[in-house]
Each structure stands twice: as C-alpha cells, then as structure tokens.
Design an enzyme around this catalytic site. Structure first.
Site, PDB file in Angstrom:
ATOM      1  N   LYS A   1       0.833  -1.207   0.000  1.00  0.00           N
ATOM      2  CA  LYS A   1       0.000   0.000   0.000  1.00  0.00           C
ATOM      3  C   LYS A   1       0.866   1.255   0.000  1.00  0.00           C
ATOM      4  O   LYS A   1       0.570   2.236  -0.707  1.00  0.00           O
ATOM      5  CB  LYS A   1      -0.933  -0.008   1.206  1.00  0.00           C
ATOM      6  CG  LYS A   1      -2.022  -1.069   1.121  1.00  0.00           C
ATOM      7  CD  LYS A   1      -2.821  -1.183   2.403  1.00  0.00           C
ATOM      8  CE  LYS A   1      -3.873  -2.278   2.281  1.00  0.00           C
ATOM      9  NZ  LYS A   1      -4.634  -2.488   3.511  1.00  0.00           N
TER      10      LYS A   1
ATOM     11  N   ASP B   1     -10.902   2.389   3.889  1.00  0.00           N
ATOM     12  CA  ASP B   1     -11.353   1.051   3.484  1.00  0.00           C
ATOM     13  C   ASP B   1     -12.835   0.998   3.123  1.00  0.00           C
ATOM     14  O   ASP B   1     -13.295   0.028   2.530  1.00  0.00           O
ATOM     15  CB  ASP B   1     -11.104   0.054   4.628  1.00  0.00           C
ATOM     16  CG  ASP B   1      -9.905  -0.840   4.368  1.00  0.00           C
ATOM     17  OD1 ASP B   1      -9.495  -0.964   3.207  1.00  0.00           O
ATOM     18  OD2 ASP B   1      -9.386  -1.416   5.327  1.00  0.00           O
TER      19      ASP B   1
ATOM     20  N   GLN C   1      -5.077  -2.398   9.707  1.00  0.00           N
ATOM     21  CA  GLN C   1      -4.826  -3.673   9.050  1.00  0.00           C
ATOM     22  C   GLN C   1      -5.379  -4.821   9.884  1.00  0.00           C
ATOM     23  O   GLN C   1      -5.056  -4.978  11.061  1.00  0.00           O
ATOM     24  CB  GLN C   1      -3.321  -3.872   8.828  1.00  0.00           C
ATOM     25  CG  GLN C   1      -2.963  -5.146   8.096  1.00  0.00           C
ATOM     26  CD  GLN C   1      -3.536  -5.209   6.691  1.00  0.00           C
ATOM     27  OE1 GLN C   1      -3.626  -4.197   6.002  1.00  0.00           O
ATOM     28  NE2 GLN C   1      -3.926  -6.397   6.251  1.00  0.00           N
TER      29      GLN C   1
END
Length: 296
Positions: A52, A119, A96
């Site tokens: 990322k 997200d 995460q």
C-alpha cells in the site's frame, strides 16, 4: 479462448489517473496522506501494508505509518486510532486486519472517523451504501467489491440482468458486494451462497457470473460452471507445493475452469491489485471532497 481480466494492467491505468488528480490537489495546497495502523508482525499483513505504501509513492500520496507490537492492548490500539483521527496530515487510513487475538476488531473499526475511513468499512459508510440503491454515493466504498466492479467495467462486461452467484458471506466481500451489484446502475440479480447453502453447485451452474470469496482453494470446479460464465476469483489460500517445496497462493477457482468461462480474473494478479487501487481512489476522493466541504 476466454478473456483474462488483468487486474495489474487495469490498476496501473487507474493509478495513472489518480496521479493526475493528486497533482491537481497539490496545486491547491492539499497533500493527500494515507495512514496505516499495523499491530503485530503477521507476514501477510506486513507485505500487504508495504504494498500500500509503495502504491502511495507511485501516485504521490504521503505515507503515515503507525505500528504496534503484537502484545498491544485494546487501549493502545484505540489510542493510535484516535491519533490518526486527529492528525491533519492523515487524509484517511486503514487498520490492518486481522488484529491479534483478544482485540475486538469491530470495536476498533467503530472508533475510526467515518470521514477518514479509507477502506469504506465503517458502519456509517456501509449504512450510506445500504441507504442509496441508486445515484452518487459520496462516502468511501468497500475496496474489494468496488474493485471487482471496476475491473469488469474496464473490460466492458455488462452485468445488467445477469445472475450473479456470490460464494462466501464475509463482510469484506460477500456481504457487501451484493449491495453494489444490486444498485440500479448495475442491475444484477444476486444469490449469496455460504457453508449452509443447499446444493451450492446448482446455484453456480445457473449463474452468469460467479464471485468466489470463500478462501477455499479450487472450490469452483469446471463441472459447476455454466459455459460462457464470468469467473471472479477473490479467495486467497496458501497451499503447500510439494514439488517446489514452498507455499503458493491459490484462488477459489480451479484453473481448469478457465476453458469453460468467457472471462476470468487470474489469482494472483486479478482482484488483488484492484483492491489496492480502490483504496487509493477512496483516499483521493476524500481529499477532493475536503476542498468542497472543509471540516469545521
């Protein structure tokens, strides 16, 4: 000859467009910043977070890293989330997953500022998706489902009126992709199958599109695929390769199915790169909206 839906190539094109949008934001004094909160040292999570930040560098987005040890308490993780909520350099961020055992992931996600939810998985943003079956949605969308739709669209695959069989009811894909597929702009008919579905093979055989998101290597077999169907492979399993003497990534779709399908996403190289591209797209969208509606 079935069509290979190349997620790497499509994601690269998306990132080219994002680079231009980021440059325009910087011209207006806005530097988008992506934050990541990593707890522990799970190899898969380490690799994913590193990817990322590599993507961020590629398109000109600033990286903000927060890392905690595996024995961090709920209070430690919550404090890091609040820090990112308050950091003006952080446009949006992700926590995460999975978190270490004993830490309630849903409770941590609840603490994220919905405006910084890169997200698209905060309950508020999922609620906005539920409430808007058509028209523009101005909140972040779940990355993997939106990546699937963007990939199919890039290859001109029209889902209007198509029967879509979704395998798996996880929140990341199974429970959320149906919300996007059934919007009026898409107009697909969705069947969600799971471990207690009776005769799941029959559902697969009737589907024009199969979205496999179970994490069960090779679950979808050629005899379960309607000739000419489109296969979207989201599942990820680590399978030991005796010959090579190491683990390999395997998807939910048996590769023998490719000969039956009209189009398929490879795994790896299909949906994965699109998920990461949609994360960046969410972030840039948050930054662009901040120019229109700055925070009080």
């Amino acid at each position: 000859m079935s069509l290979r839906l190349d997620g790497k190539l499509t994601a690269a094109r998306i990132k080219e467009d994002l680079s231009r949008r980021v440059a325009r934001l910087k011209d207006q004094g806005v530097v988008p910043g992506l934050g990541t909160l990593l707890v522990g040292s799970d190899p898969g999570s380490l690799k994913y977070v590193a990817g990322k930040h590599a993507d961020c560098a590629e398109v000109g987005i600033a990286s903000i890293r927060r890392e905690l040890p595996a024995d961090a308490s709920f209070a430690d993780v919550a404090a890091a989330v609040r820090e990112l909520n308050e950091d003006p350099a952080c446009t949006g961020y992700i926590v995460q997953l999975p978190l270490p055992e004993g830490i309630d992931g849903n409770a941590i996600i609840d603490l994220i500022d919905p405006r910084k939810d890169a997200d698209g998985m905060h309950p508020y943003n999922l609620g906005e998706l539920v409430l808007h079956p058509s028209g523009e949605i101005t909140t972040p969308l779940p990355c993997t489902p939106s990546g699937v739709l963007a990939l199919l669209d890039a290859y001109g695959i029209d889902l209007k009126g198509k029967e879509v069989c979704v395998l798996g009811r996880g929140i990341t894909v199974g429970r959320t992709i149906g919300l996007l597929l059934s919007r009026r702009e898409v107009n697909a008919t969705v069947t969600l199958c799971h471990t207690r579905t009776v005769d799941v093979e029959d559902h697969m055989r009737r589907a024009d599109v199969i979205v496999a998101a179970m994490g069960s290597a090779g679950f979808v077999k050629p005899e379960c695929v309607k000739p000419g169907a489109v296969l979207v492979d989201v599942g990820v399993s680590r399978v030991w390769d005796e010959q090579a003497g190491r683990y390999r990534i395997r998807g939910d779709v048996d590769r023998a199915c490719y000969e039956v399908a009209s189009a398929y996403t490879p795994n790896p190289g299909g949906v994965g790169p699109m998920t990461r591209a949609m994360l960046l797209s969410n972030l840039v969208g948050i930054a662009e909206r901040s120019l229109v509606s700055p925070r009080a």
